[in-house]
Design a protein around this motif. Sequence first.
Motif, mmCIF file in Angstrom:
data_model
loop_
_atom_site.group_PDB
_atom_site.id
_atom_site.type_symbol
_atom_site.label_atom_id
_atom_site.label_comp_id
_atom_site.label_asym_id
_atom_site.label_seq_id
_atom_site.Cartn_x
_atom_site.Cartn_y
_atom_site.Cartn_z
ATOM 1 N N TRP A 1 -68.279 18.900 -22.446
ATOM 2 C CA TRP A 1 -67.686 18.169 -23.571
ATOM 3 C C TRP A 1 -67.837 16.662 -23.380
ATOM 4 O O TRP A 1 -68.083 15.914 -24.314
ATOM 5 N N ALA B 1 -68.527 20.988 -28.133
ATOM 6 C CA ALA B 1 -67.463 20.446 -28.988
ATOM 7 C C ALA B 1 -66.095 20.994 -28.568
ATOM 8 O O ALA B 1 -65.997 22.054 -27.943
ATOM 9 N N LEU B 2 -65.062 20.263 -28.982
ATOM 10 C CA LEU B 2 -63.692 20.646 -28.645
ATOM 11 C C LEU B 2 -63.357 22.061 -29.148
ATOM 12 O O LEU B 2 -62.668 22.825 -28.475
ATOM 13 N N SER B 3 -63.840 22.406 -30.323
ATOM 14 C CA SER B 3 -63.541 23.731 -30.873
ATOM 15 C C SER B 3 -64.106 24.830 -29.976
ATOM 16 O O SER B 3 -63.487 25.888 -29.812
ATOM 17 N N GLN B 4 -65.264 24.587 -29.383
ATOM 18 C CA GLN B 4 -65.862 25.585 -28.491
ATOM 19 C C GLN B 4 -65.039 25.735 -27.210
ATOM 20 O O GLN B 4 -64.891 26.841 -26.689
ATOM 21 N N TYR C 1 -61.828 25.167 -26.935
ATOM 22 C CA TYR C 1 -60.580 25.850 -27.307
ATOM 23 C C TYR C 1 -60.815 27.363 -27.430
ATOM 24 O O TYR C 1 -60.075 28.166 -26.840
ATOM 25 N N LEU C 2 -61.837 27.737 -28.185
ATOM 26 C CA LEU C 2 -62.066 29.169 -28.421
ATOM 27 C C LEU C 2 -62.455 29.895 -27.136
ATOM 28 O O LEU C 2 -62.005 31.021 -26.887
ATOM 29 N N ARG D 1 -59.279 30.311 -24.992
ATOM 30 C CA ARG D 1 -58.394 31.359 -25.515
ATOM 31 C C ARG D 1 -58.967 32.746 -25.216
ATOM 32 O O ARG D 1 -58.239 33.676 -24.864
ATOM 33 N N ASN E 1 -44.051 13.945 -27.311
ATOM 34 C CA ASN E 1 -43.798 13.368 -28.641
ATOM 35 C C ASN E 1 -44.787 13.787 -29.739
ATOM 36 O O ASN E 1 -44.383 14.096 -30.841
ATOM 37 N N ASP E 2 -46.081 13.769 -29.454
ATOM 38 C CA ASP E 2 -47.087 14.078 -30.476
ATOM 39 C C ASP E 2 -46.881 15.455 -31.083
ATOM 40 O O ASP E 2 -46.384 16.368 -30.417
ATOM 41 N N PHE E 3 -47.377 15.607 -32.315
ATOM 42 C CA PHE E 3 -47.429 16.935 -32.921
ATOM 43 C C PHE E 3 -48.819 17.554 -32.749
ATOM 44 O O PHE E 3 -49.108 18.591 -33.311
ATOM 45 N N LEU F 1 -53.421 20.655 -29.603
ATOM 46 C CA LEU F 1 -54.656 21.339 -29.215
ATOM 47 C C LEU F 1 -55.036 21.094 -27.756
ATOM 48 O O LEU F 1 -55.388 22.025 -27.041
ATOM 49 N N ARG G 1 -52.996 23.134 -25.482
ATOM 50 C CA ARG G 1 -53.323 24.565 -25.559
ATOM 51 C C ARG G 1 -54.617 24.879 -24.817
ATOM 52 O O ARG G 1 -54.744 25.918 -24.181
ATOM 53 N N MET H 1 -51.877 10.301 -29.252
ATOM 54 C CA MET H 1 -51.595 8.975 -29.801
ATOM 55 C C MET H 1 -51.266 7.998 -28.663
ATOM 56 O O MET H 1 -50.572 8.361 -27.704
#
Lengths: 221, 353
Positions: free
Chosen positions: A63, A69-72, A74-75, A78, A107-109, A112, A115, A157
Amino acid sequence: MSLTTDNSRTDLGSILPKFREALETYDVPLAESLFQHALRLGPPMEIIEALIVPSLQRIGCAWEDGSIALSQIYLSGRLCERLVENLHIANTGHVNEPPRQAIAVLNDFHLLGKRIVHSMLRASGIALHDYGRVTVEELVDRVFIDKVDILLISTLMLPSALKIRDVRRALDERGTEIRILVGGAPFLFDDSLWHEVGADAMGRNAADAIQITRQWMGERP
Amino acid sequence: MMTSMQRVLTCLGHQEPDRVPMFLLATMHGAKELGLDIETYFSRAQHVIEGQLRLLKKYRSDCLYPFFYAPLEVEAFGGRTVFVENGPPNSGQPVIGNQEQISSLIPPDVSRTQCLSRVLDTIHGLKSKVGDTIPIIGVVMSPFSLPVMQMGFDHYIELIHGAPKLFDRLMAVNESFCVAWANAQLAAGATAICYFDPLSSPTNIPRDLFQRTGLQIAKRTLAKIHGPAAIHLASGRGMPIMDDLAQTGAAVVGVSALEKLDELKKSCAGRLTVLGNLNGVAMRHWSARECERQVKDAIRLAGRGGGFILADNHGEIPFQVPDEVLLAIGDAVDRWGRYPLHWHEESLAEDAC
């Protein structure tokens, strides 16, 4: 059965690149099938060490150079987490002892990053408390109660990253012996920020998180 | 001397204006100017109008930037904005708690949504003050990137991969809203629209997925926006998809500090104007000398031939960046950004010797 035989190691060596590619392309059936095949070559913990950990570490590092990519990440994290959970094996560490490492989003919402790292650590056999999204006060209280000595904090943030200073200060005031590992976008754009906020190290990617956490766990008295 | 509008338009035509245009994209600094906290500042259009005009005078930026904060659009969809004392607000709990809600989701009515009206009033007020002398940059979140705040990044990735029909439905709703929102800002007096699309960056999704999703959405959406647009990846990498971005209809691309400016400029030459790429997070600690070094370096790498606007790399300067830094950046642009860039030619000649 173990990976000590040449044949087992050769077979696993041929599976590794295919497994990694299946993770990167999120080919779930292929990844599952390759993992099941690998499990016939040795004990589950050795397969995790020899197949899942290096795959996730390689993907995490990729990465940073922009090839993944970040999505890869993450998936694939998981997916590996599910594969490992299905084995129903004990986590590393002392049996019946609660984990002394924890992860949180301050603090952040934006959850990702946390996770991803959480999945990758669990898939690598590392148990940890997941505090989710917490304030400084909540985090300090929970760390104290759980006797955590390795704390991973994820932020997206900049103001949240700067709040880590308050976490460090509050933990120091309580005399808590703890190492803090930080990660997230603000740290990638300022190499000195982790030091500025009083962390002990930063992870540039999820692979760093695995490597540093393992190293710190190994250095415990 | 050119007006900011003339300077920027010349630059967008890939010609050299009188100097390199500078977009200091400060949003929250207006609150400091007015002595207000960030939430109060953004609660009234008049505050932001006054704040932007003061910042313009102080920093000599070549644009006005009536962007409030990213969660504003989620607020329009019924979400909650969480303010913090020293930075941009966060988007609160996702407005789409489960995928089934997407079927009944409807786009907000731009003309009847209070938080959006404040922005339109701000643009209108600024336009009445500056006319056509200074570009006013409106902002939209791309339909493709908005769901990161609407439902959370993780759930959204799973939606893209696992529920294509619901994904298409969500994009239809978001596209409809995005076009209406952008055109309302243009009608209120915005000169151009900055289309923030960080999810499309290869930092976040692989290129082949972008080509099937974000790229098609950007093409469709930008074609319906009645004005010029910049596409901004908000610090994400863009180099591997630059040829794709050039097809979206955008005139400008916001680029990352993680990539090399000279390579980006070469890749964009004649097709896209490069906007960037000063590191906003690191900028907090820059000395005056470091500001000058960073600005001079950026101009050296990307300034020649126009097609380059100096800006930060994220599209929003952090609240923690002090006045002295922003003033020093302006001074450095004045010193090193005057066309023709003779100093650049001389340094090239010296290198050749």
